[in-house]
Design a protein around this motif. Structure first.
Motif, mmCIF file in Angstrom:
data_model
loop_
_atom_site.group_PDB
_atom_site.id
_atom_site.type_symbol
_atom_site.label_atom_id
_atom_site.label_comp_id
_atom_site.label_asym_id
_atom_site.label_seq_id
_atom_site.Cartn_x
_atom_site.Cartn_y
_atom_site.Cartn_z
ATOM 1 N N GLY A 46 0.842 -1.321 0.075
ATOM 2 C CA GLY A 46 0.036 -0.006 0.116
ATOM 3 C C GLY A 46 0.761 1.326 -0.086
ATOM 4 N N ARG A 47 2.010 1.331 0.698
ATOM 5 C CA ARG A 47 2.716 2.460 0.846
ATOM 6 C C ARG A 47 3.501 2.479 -0.544
ATOM 7 N N LYS A 48 4.013 1.434 -1.181
ATOM 8 C CA LYS A 48 4.302 1.640 -2.500
ATOM 9 C C LYS A 48 3.483 2.060 -3.560
ATOM 10 N N ALA A 49 2.207 1.696 -3.475
ATOM 11 C CA ALA A 49 1.210 2.097 -4.548
ATOM 12 C C ALA A 49 1.051 3.707 -4.365
ATOM 13 N N ALA A 50 0.949 4.071 -3.081
ATOM 14 C CA ALA A 50 0.707 5.480 -2.661
ATOM 15 C C ALA A 50 1.784 6.289 -3.115
ATOM 16 N N GLU A 51 3.165 5.867 -3.057
ATOM 17 C CA GLU A 51 4.461 6.431 -3.737
ATOM 18 C C GLU A 51 4.215 6.809 -5.312
ATOM 19 N N GLU A 52 3.812 5.583 -5.692
ATOM 20 C CA GLU A 52 3.571 5.640 -7.301
ATOM 21 C C GLU A 52 2.448 6.480 -7.637
ATOM 22 N N ILE A 102 -5.737 -3.602 4.106
ATOM 23 C CA ILE A 102 -4.047 -3.484 4.385
ATOM 24 C C ILE A 102 -3.508 -2.449 3.447
ATOM 25 N N VAL A 103 -3.946 -2.769 2.162
ATOM 26 C CA VAL A 103 -3.303 -1.855 1.201
ATOM 27 C C VAL A 103 -3.775 -0.322 1.236
ATOM 28 N N ALA A 104 -5.119 -0.303 1.615
ATOM 29 C CA ALA A 104 -5.469 1.182 1.818
ATOM 30 C C ALA A 104 -5.154 1.617 3.082
ATOM 31 N N ILE A 105 -4.704 1.154 4.117
ATOM 32 C CA ILE A 105 -4.115 1.506 5.186
ATOM 33 C C ILE A 105 -2.637 1.900 4.979
ATOM 34 N N ALA A 140 1.431 6.395 3.860
ATOM 35 C CA ALA A 140 2.276 6.897 3.068
ATOM 36 C C ALA A 140 1.671 8.321 2.577
ATOM 37 N N PHE A 141 0.672 8.593 2.065
ATOM 38 C CA PHE A 141 0.148 9.710 1.804
ATOM 39 C C PHE A 141 0.148 10.735 2.768
ATOM 40 N N THR A 142 -0.099 10.504 3.946
ATOM 41 C CA THR A 142 0.340 11.473 5.221
ATOM 42 C C THR A 142 1.578 11.744 5.411
ATOM 43 N N GLU A 143 2.479 10.888 5.295
ATOM 44 C CA GLU A 143 3.937 10.992 5.407
ATOM 45 C C GLU A 143 4.412 11.956 4.393
ATOM 46 N N GLN A 144 3.681 11.955 3.149
ATOM 47 C CA GLN A 144 4.178 12.910 1.861
ATOM 48 C C GLN A 144 3.503 14.187 2.123
ATOM 49 N N GLY A 145 2.643 14.648 3.136
ATOM 50 C CA GLY A 145 1.806 15.465 3.229
ATOM 51 C C GLY A 145 0.776 15.905 2.372
ATOM 52 N N ILE A 146 0.208 14.768 1.892
ATOM 53 C CA ILE A 146 -1.202 14.606 0.920
ATOM 54 C C ILE A 146 -2.274 14.062 2.162
ATOM 55 N N THR A 147 -3.146 14.827 2.191
ATOM 56 C CA THR A 147 -4.426 14.817 3.166
ATOM 57 C C THR A 147 -5.353 13.964 2.691
#
Length: 168
Positions: free
Chosen positions: A57-63, A80-83, A88-95
Motif C-alpha cells: 500500500g505504501r508503494k502504491a501511494a508513492e507511485e 491493508i493496502v488502503a491503510i 504513506a500519503f500522510t507522510e508525504q503531506g497529502i491529506t
C-alpha cells in the motif's frame, strides 16, 4: 465513491497469482466505473507485485503521488493496502480525504483505528467460511455442488476517508 464525482480514480490491486479475490474486485470496480460512464485510465491502475501487504500500500501511494495527473480517489482491493496508502500519503503531506480519497475492502478491525478511519466494504467472513465448509463436506461425501462460485452480500461501511475532490 462514484457519487463524490472524483475526476480521476486509481485502483490498487494485488498481482499475487495465488489470490483471485483482488483481481475480481478490480474487475468489479472497473465495471462499476464503466456503467457510470467513467473510464479508468491504464496509468491509474497500480498493480502491486509483492502481494497485498501494508508495504505494498505504501508503494502504491508513492507511485500514485508521482503521477503527473494524480487521481482524486484510490480504490484499494484490501484494507491493508488502503491503510498503507493512507500512512504513506500522510507522510508525504497529502491529506486524506481533502487531497485524495481512499477506500478499502474487508472491514478489518484496523480500518476503524487508522486516521482518518477507513471507508470500506464489509464481507461476512463467517458466512463465507460456512458456505466453503458446506461445499467441502458435500464434495467429500461425493455430492455435487451447484456451483464453484458463490456470491455473498456485502455492506458498505462509510467512515472518514472519502470526500469530494478539491476540498482545500
Amino acid at each position: 465513491i462514484i457519487s463524490l464525482q472524483s475526476d480521476a480514480f486509481a485502483g490498487a490491486a494485488g498481482a499475487d497469482k495465488t489470490r483471485n479475490a483482488p483481481t475480481l474486485r478490480m474487475k468489479g470496480f472497473s465495471r462499476a466505473l464503466s456503467e457510470a460512464g467513467i473510464s479508468l485510465s491504464s496509468e491509474h491502475v497500480v498493480n502491486l507485485t509483492c502481494g497485498v501487504t501494508l508495504s505494498d500500500g505504501r508503494k502504491a501511494a508513492e507511485e500514485i503521488a508521482k503521477m503527473k495527473s494524480r487521481p482524486t480517489a484510490v480504490v484499494c482491493m484490501s484494507d491493508i493496502v488502503a491503510i498503507g496508502c493512507i500512512l504513506a500519503f500522510t507522510e508525504q503531506g497529502i491529506t486524506v480525504p481533502r487531497d485524495i480519497s481512499v477506500t478499502g475492502f474487508d472491514n478489518i478491525p484496523e480500518a476503524a483505528l487508522v486516521s482518518p478511519r477507513l471507508t470500506t466494504i464489509d464481507q461476512p467472513g463467517v458466512k463465507k467460511g460456512t458456505l466453503a465448509a458446506e461445499s467441502l463436506f458435500k464434495m467429500i461425501d461425493g455430492k455435487a455442488i451447484s456451483t464453484n462460485r458463490m456470491e455473498i452480500p456485502f455492506s458498505y461501511i462509510e467512515r472518514d476517508s472519502l470526500g469530494p475532490p478539491g476540498l482545500n
